[in-house]
Structures are given as C-alpha cells and as structure tokens.
Design an enzyme around this catalytic site. Structure first.
Site, PDB file in Angstrom:
ATOM      1  N   GLY A  28      39.865  38.940  55.328  1.00 35.39           N
ATOM      2  CA  GLY A  28      41.110  39.159  56.046  1.00 35.39           C
ATOM      3  C   GLY A  28      42.264  38.398  55.426  1.00 35.39           C
TER       4      GLY A  28
ATOM      5  CB  ILE B 172      36.658  36.321  57.956  1.00 37.10           C
ATOM      6  CG1 ILE B 172      36.872  34.911  57.387  1.00 37.10           C
ATOM      7  CG2 ILE B 172      37.247  36.437  59.318  1.00 37.10           C
ATOM      8  CD1 ILE B 172      38.339  34.597  57.153  1.00 37.10           C
TER       9      ILE B 172
ATOM     10  CE  LYS C   3      22.587  29.831  46.521  1.00 43.17           C
ATOM     11  NZ  LYS C   3      21.207  30.227  46.742  1.00 43.17           N
TER      12      LYS C   3
ATOM     13  CD  GLN D  29      35.401  31.044  51.791  1.00 47.73           C
ATOM     14  OE1 GLN D  29      36.602  31.058  52.008  1.00 47.73           O
ATOM     15  NE2 GLN D  29      34.708  32.145  51.710  1.00 47.73           N
TER      16      GLN D  29
ATOM     17  N   GLY E  16      38.210  27.008  53.586  1.00 49.85           N
ATOM     18  CA  GLY E  16      38.581  28.400  53.353  1.00 49.85           C
ATOM     19  C   GLY E  16      39.882  28.587  52.595  1.00 49.85           C
ATOM     20  CD  GLU E  17      43.622  28.945  55.608  1.00 48.57           C
ATOM     21  OE1 GLU E  17      44.754  29.382  55.778  1.00 48.57           O
ATOM     22  OE2 GLU E  17      42.960  28.417  56.523  1.00 48.57           O
TER      23      GLU E  17
HETATM   24 MO1  MOS Z   1      43.980  31.902  57.410  1.00 48.98          MO
HETATM   25  S1  MOS Z   1      45.816  32.486  56.674  1.00 48.98           S
HETATM   26  O1  MOS Z   1      44.471  30.886  58.666  1.00 48.98           O
HETATM   27  O2  MOS Z   1      43.194  33.335  57.855  1.00 48.98           O
END
Ligand code: MOS
Length: 749
Positions: free
Chosen positions: A245, A472, A642, A647, A713-714
């Site tokens: 996403g 996600i 892993k 990510q 994740g980011e």
């Molecule tokens: Mo992230 S931009 O908080 O899915």
C-alpha cells in the site's frame, strides 16, 4: 587519482537470530491468499466509475440515457440519485483523508482530472466499462492550476506554520563563517502497489460487509459508517491480505463509498476495482515539495544555524501537509533552528501519506545540505555529522529513548570501506568507470497506538491470536505467530493468526511503521491473561497434580503449567488441563496503551540509520548506475531479521526509484497525469538494483515496549536519495537538488 586497493567491503555474517520464514508465504505463492478483489459474492455486480476529463470547472450536463439502455446495466449513479451520503464528522481528526471529509458526488464542481462524476453498475465488468464510456458529460471548463516549482509567494496562508523554533537562527546564520543556502525539490510521486485498490461491498438490509484494500480496517469502518449513515456495529470491514500500500491504502477513498452505496441501492453485492490509471488521480500521491535549506557553521564544522522552509502542493479543498520538518528539529545539535511549512493549492487529487511521509523528502533536503556543507568545509561528511551529534532531542528537549546513530554511521563506514575514499570529484575509478560515494543519515518516528488483542490457548494444543490490524506484506502474521510461540512454547505451525477484520479486537493501522510495536504489548498482555485462566482451571480441576494448588502458585513454561520454580518439564501440558476441565480454550483479552499524542512524554522515540551509496558514471555514454548500497539501521529489537531485511531492501529499491526515476507528470493544459501507468511511471526494477547490504544494530528500545521493538517499514527509504545525489556529485561534480536525477543534469559534467 585512481584508487588501486580493492574496494570490496569487509564481510560480516548477517544477523540471523530469530530468522523465520513467513507463515503466510505458502498461501501467497500458491495463489490461495484472498485479496480484496478476489472475493466474488453470489449475485455480485461490477461498478466502474466515470472520471472527469477536465481538471477544473463544473458539470454542465450528465446524460446517462444511452448507458442505461446498454446490455447488463443495472444503474448509473451520480449526485442526484446516489442517495444520501454524509460528510465525516470534523472530530474524527486522525482519520479520513478525503477532500474536506466529503463523500463522492457531493457537488457539480470538478477540482481535479479524473474526479468521479458518476458510476455505472452492470452484470459484468466489461459491460460496466462499455457503459461508463457511454455516459455523456459536458463541462464548463476553466483553466486548471497545475504549476510546479511554486514558492512562498503562492502559499494559501501568507505566514508559514512554524513547526519548530529555538534560538535566533536568522542572526546566527548571518554571522556564520560558512553557510549553505539552497533549494531542493521532490516531485509528485504516486504509490504503485501491485495490488490495485478495490472494494467489494455487500448489504443485507441492515449490515454492510466490505472487503477493502485497507491498511486500517478500524478507521475505515468508522469513516464508512459515518459516510453511509449507519451505526458502526452494522459495518464490518475485512482486509485479509494486501499487495502492499505504501500509505496509499491507509485512509478510505471515495470508491469504497460508491461501491457501498450502490450495493445498498441495488440490494446486491458490488465490486469496484480502481484501475492503475485511476490510481494516479483518485487515491492520493506524495505531493511535490519545494524546500529551502539553510545551514550555518563555524570553520571547524560546528553547526550554529539551521533553517528549513518547506512547501507542498495539496488539492483545492484539503489542507494536507507533507510534514517535511519531521526529522529537522532533532537530527543534529544546533542552538538556533527554525522549521516552517506551508501549502499551495493545485487542481490535483488530495495527496496522502506515502512511505515515510515528511521525513523522506525532508531528509533529502537536510542530508543534501549537510553534504554541501561538508564540501564547503573541506571536511569528511561523516566527521561533520559526528561533530554535530546531539545528546538529546533538542526540539522536544527530551532524552532519546535509544539513539545509536553514531554506531550506525561508523558501522556503515566500515562495511562500505569509506576509509578508502578520495573526496576529490571524479577521482575514484573501478572497472574503468568513475565511481562516486555518498552518505546520509536517516530517521523515523517510533510510536505505539492503542491496541487490543485476543489470545486463545485451546484444548487441542493450538493457539489463536487475533487483532484487527493488517499485514500489508510486511510480516505482521509472521511476527505475531512468532511472539506467541516464543512466549508460550507452542510451535508456530500450531498457531493461528487472524487479522484484517473489524469483528476482531480493535487494532492499529498498518502505518507509521507502528503496527509491530503497538500490537506486541497487547498480545503479551493477552497471553498473560489466558495463562491466568489456565491457572484457575488447573487449580480447580481434578485429575492433575496441580489440583488444589493456589492459582498464583502456578507458572507457565514451554507449553506446560507447573508449580512456580518447578523443574523444566514438570507440570502438565496446558491442553491436558483444558481437556480435563472440559474447557475449549483459555482466552485472554489484552490491551496496551498508545504513545501517540499521549500527555507527559518523557522520551523522544525514533529509529535511526545511515545510508551509503556508490554510483558508477560513464561520461562517454552518460550512463549512471547505483552500484552498491550499504544500510545500517537502529530500529530497536529486530523481531525477525528475515522480513525485516526484506523491508529495508524494498525501501532502498524504492529510494533508488525516488533518486533516479519516480515523478508523476501532469499535463499543464488539462490536468491529466500523463505517465499514469507502469510503463511510463518508472520505478526501480531488478536491473536498476545493486547488491544491498543491510545491517541491524539490534539495540532493544525498552522505553517503547517490553520487547524493545520499534518499526522498520519506512526508515529504509529515508536518506537514500541524498546518499545517491551526494554520490552523483562525487562522481560528476554536478549537484542535483531537484529530483529525480536526469541524464540531462549530468551532461555538463
Ligand atoms: Mo505508511 S505512509 O504510514 O503506510
């Protein structure tokens, strides 16, 4: 000067502690994982929106007569006949990003190209597509405003918002010995998850069941219940699997309301899939940013002033701020600082969160400016950063819960082989090509959201953990299975994880990289409570040696209930106790509090990292490649290296795209995104990606949660673009401040 010694980085063994394959992997590779658009319900119809072909103006007429007579067509909906839809109440705050909280078709004004003006519902998708084309819409068209490269004079508010301020940055900048004052920009970027946005809506006369591509089912339910005007308990939102996403699926979009309204009107399920080209118009994007960055320093490299002014575009009705100042106040030690932000309005759809919103474009500007300062100071850019390492978060005036940026950058330098660097532009060669090296720091917010979770320990020796959060594609199913297994001793193949359904205990959005850190404490709490139930059952059930013990004298280890402090392997398997007691499951309802916006904050909580990039440059044929990336991440305890490495690698790939390719181009005359497909909107592919070396420092952040996990994740996307453009400068002598890097930019090299 060509560099002779081998530039190969030293080899360290990767951290494989806790490595576990994804528990949902077999479902995905066998094609049996159900994504939202995979649901086909009995009697289901297909909806296809009609999109505006102007970017500004009003609808003059909308003629549906031909479409309505076409084969299979059940209805054509538009403002006058879609039925009552409501706005989202203003108090909802941290939720929907819709234009001004408005439902679809609210008025006849067109504010961006592709805006939904009607929707056709038919027996088949093909029939709906054909009929949508036959809906005849005429417009009073006006000239849209899509101007790029805006500046402060165009802001909606003449005075920008001050995001952070300390000392007297103007005075300190004026008198600083060495200064940098540059403008940086990042273009509109469009999320391109491979799974399209989709909604499959069903109405049974009282209840909605909505299969949504949602990164936040709980919020989606709240928003949809408000827009549809039905109580929350009558709305169930399901999102079992997501094909990613990147933030584009965090907030509900109007297609979901169109599908739901149509399903209610017709009394039949309706599927609406947003096509790839519509995804460039109707479901958000990262807005263009224009940023001015000023740095002032002593001749030795101590920062004395930092000013960061950013502006982003937004839609005509929404106040979306990208938030470029996110990392600005706390990254470096500097007594005088100001960060401001403003917006300009353009005829585009509403922008939205995209992986690392704010920090990613903001850090491109900041880390580029730091590199430019290092060049001016004739200083190693790593030394410059080390000299300005803060002891606390100077923006919040709070200690960091856990900050290991120095270790990140030093570890990265060692793995990358930074000590072999010759700072002179174009001086380094490898395999006959010029190479350039760049480095950048990165960071990302670590928070927790309020979460509930349920854990059942069952009489057949299995366990079930459930929470209304989503996976996600990041590994949430796997992490939860692992946490339950590690805490209870039940093997993962006997643990069922159920996510993505609002009928489960309320969980966090899969956003902000916060899901893991949020859910783990609630799951641990649920396990404890389930164990309490077991202890009571053991103490009150005959036929086991634990009968007649006091519940609080009992403990749990490796799947067995035992007297506290008992030898390993003593006691009774938990399923045996349940069977003797004729209880199907010991269930615990867990909960944990959020940190986001909580009062009385005592720590600044962030993840940190360092990015190193190598580019190769062949001036004869103007070929630029990213040839090597080394990333070191301080993301708290890494639950499972892993998927975690996966990510970061994915984020680095996205960062290569951000640096070199990604840009949504609007037709300045009509407002259409021109490159609205995967052929023309260039993302990095395998051929563009070098070997990516990822290291996690693995320092648990026990302030954030009992296991010390933050999020990953980011952060991997932050800093990459600046590391690459700094490497490009080192190779070519050209400083690119406007992303993406174009070959034309480099022809002057
Ligand atoms: Mo992230 S931009 O908080 O899915």
């Amino acid at each position: 000067m060509a560099l002779a010694p081998s530039l190969a980085p030293p080899i360290f063994p990767p951290n494989t502690k806790g490595n576990r394959p994804r528990v949902d992997g077999p479902l995905k590779v066998s094609g049996t994982a159900m994504y939202s658009s995979d649901y086909n319900l009995p009697g289901m119809l297909y909806a296809v929106p009609v999109c505006a072909t102007i970017a500004k103006g009003t609808i003059k007429s909308l003629d549906t007569s031909r479409a309505e007579k076409m084969p299979g067509v059940k209805a054509v909906y538009y403002r006058q006949n879609v039925g009552k839809l409501f706005r989202v109440a203003p108090s909802s705050g941290f939720s929907a990003i819709l234009d001004e909280r408005r439902p679809p078709f609210e008025d006849d004004v067109v504010r961006y190209y592709g805006q939904y003006v009607a929707a056709v519902v038919a027996l088949t998708y093909e029939q709906a597509v054909a009929a949508a084309k036959a809906v005849k819409v005429t417009y009073n068209a006006e000239k849209p405003d899509l101007r790029e490269h805006f500046d402060a004079k165009e802001m909606t508010e003449p005075e920008p918002k001050v995001d952070s301020h300390r000392g007297d940055p103007d005075a300190a900048f004026k008198t600083a010995a060495v200064t940098v004052d540059e403008r940086y920009s990042t273009p509109t970027e469009t999320h391109n998850p491979i799974e399209l946005h989709a909604s499959v809506a069903a109405w049974d006369g009282q209840n909605f069941t909505l299969y949504e591509t949602s990164q936040a089912v709980v919020n989606s339910r709240e928003v949809l219940s408000q827009v549809l005007g039905v109580p929350m308990e009558n709305v169930r939102v399901i999102s079992r699997f997501l094909g990613s996403g990147f933030g584009g699926k965090l907030w509900p979009w109007t297609h979901a309301m169109i599908a739901a309204a149509a399903a209610r009107n017709l009394g039949r399920p309706v599927k609406l899939v947003v096509t790839r080209d519509m995804m460039f118009q109707n479901v958000g994007h990262r807005p263009e940013t224009q940023q001015r960055f000023r740095l002032g320093a002593t001749p030795q490299g101590k920062l004395v002033a930092l000013m960061h002014d950013s502006i982003n575009h937004t839609s005509i009705l929404d106040d979306y701020s990208e938030g470029c100042s996110e990392a600005t106040p706390y990254s470096y030690s500097v007594a005088n600082l100001r960060a401001t932000s403003g917006i300009v309005r353009r005829n585009v759809g509403t922008p939205t969160s995209m992986r690392g919103p704010g920090a990613v474009p903001g850090l491109f500007a900041m880390e580029s400016a730091m590199d430019e300062l290092a060049v001016k100071l004739k200083m190693d850019p790593i030394e410059l950063r080390l000299m300005n390492e803060p002891e606390k978060d100077e923006g919040l005036d709070l200690p960091f819960s856990s900050r290991h940026f120095v270790e990140c950058i030093k570890t990265g330098a060692e793995r990358f082989g930074w000590s072999n660097r010759n700072p002179e532009v174009g001086s380094m060669k490898k395999d006959g090509k010029i190479i350039g090296w760049g480095v950048a720091g990165c960071s990302w917010i670590a928070e927790r959201m309020t979460t509930e979770a349920s854990v059942e320990l069952r009489d057949d020796g299995t366990a079930r953990v459930s929470v209304a959060t989503q996976d996600i594609g990041t590994g949430t199913y796997t992490i939860l299975s692992q946490v339950v297994s590690e805490t209870t001793g039940i093997p993962t193949d006997r643990i069922e994880v159920v996510l993505g359904d609002t009928s489960l205990p309320a969980g966090p959005m899969s956003g902000g990289s916060w899901a893991t850190a949020s859910v783990i404490p609630a799951v641990l709490n649920a396990i404890e409570k389930a164990q309490q139930v077991l202890f009571m059952a053991a103490a009150s059930t005959g036929g086991t040696p634990l009968n007649k013990q006091k519940p609080d004298a009992l403990g749990f280890a490796k799947g067995r209930v035992m007297v506290k402090g008992g030898a390993e392997g003593s006691g009774v398997p938990f399923e045996e106790i349940l069977r003797k007691a004729n209880v199907r499951a010991a269930t615990g309802q867990g909960k944990s509090e959020g940190t986001l916006g909580a009062p009385g904050r005592k720590y600044s909580t962030h993840s940190f990292g360092a990015q190193f990039a190598e580019v190769t440059w062949e001036p004869e044929i103007a070929r630029l490649r990213v040839s090597r990336v080394v990333t070191v991440i301080d993301g708290g305890r890494i639950m499972n290296p892993k998927p975690a490495r996966n990510q970061i690698e994915g984020a680095v790939v996205m960062g290569i795209g951000m640096a070199l390719f990604e840009e949504t181009v609007y037709d300045q005359r009509y407002g259409a995104p021109i490159n609205n497909n995967l052929a023309d909107y260039i993302v990095a592919t395998n051929a563009d990606c070098p070997a990516i070396d990822v290291t996690f420092l693995d320092h648990p952040d026990l302030v954030l949660n009992p296991l010390g996990a933050r999020g990953i994740g980011e952060i991997g996307l932050a800093g990459i673009a600046a590391a690459i453009t700094s490497a490009v400068y080192h190779a070519t002598g050209v400083r690119v401040r406007e992303l993406p890097v174009r070959i034309e930019d480099l022809l002057t090299a």
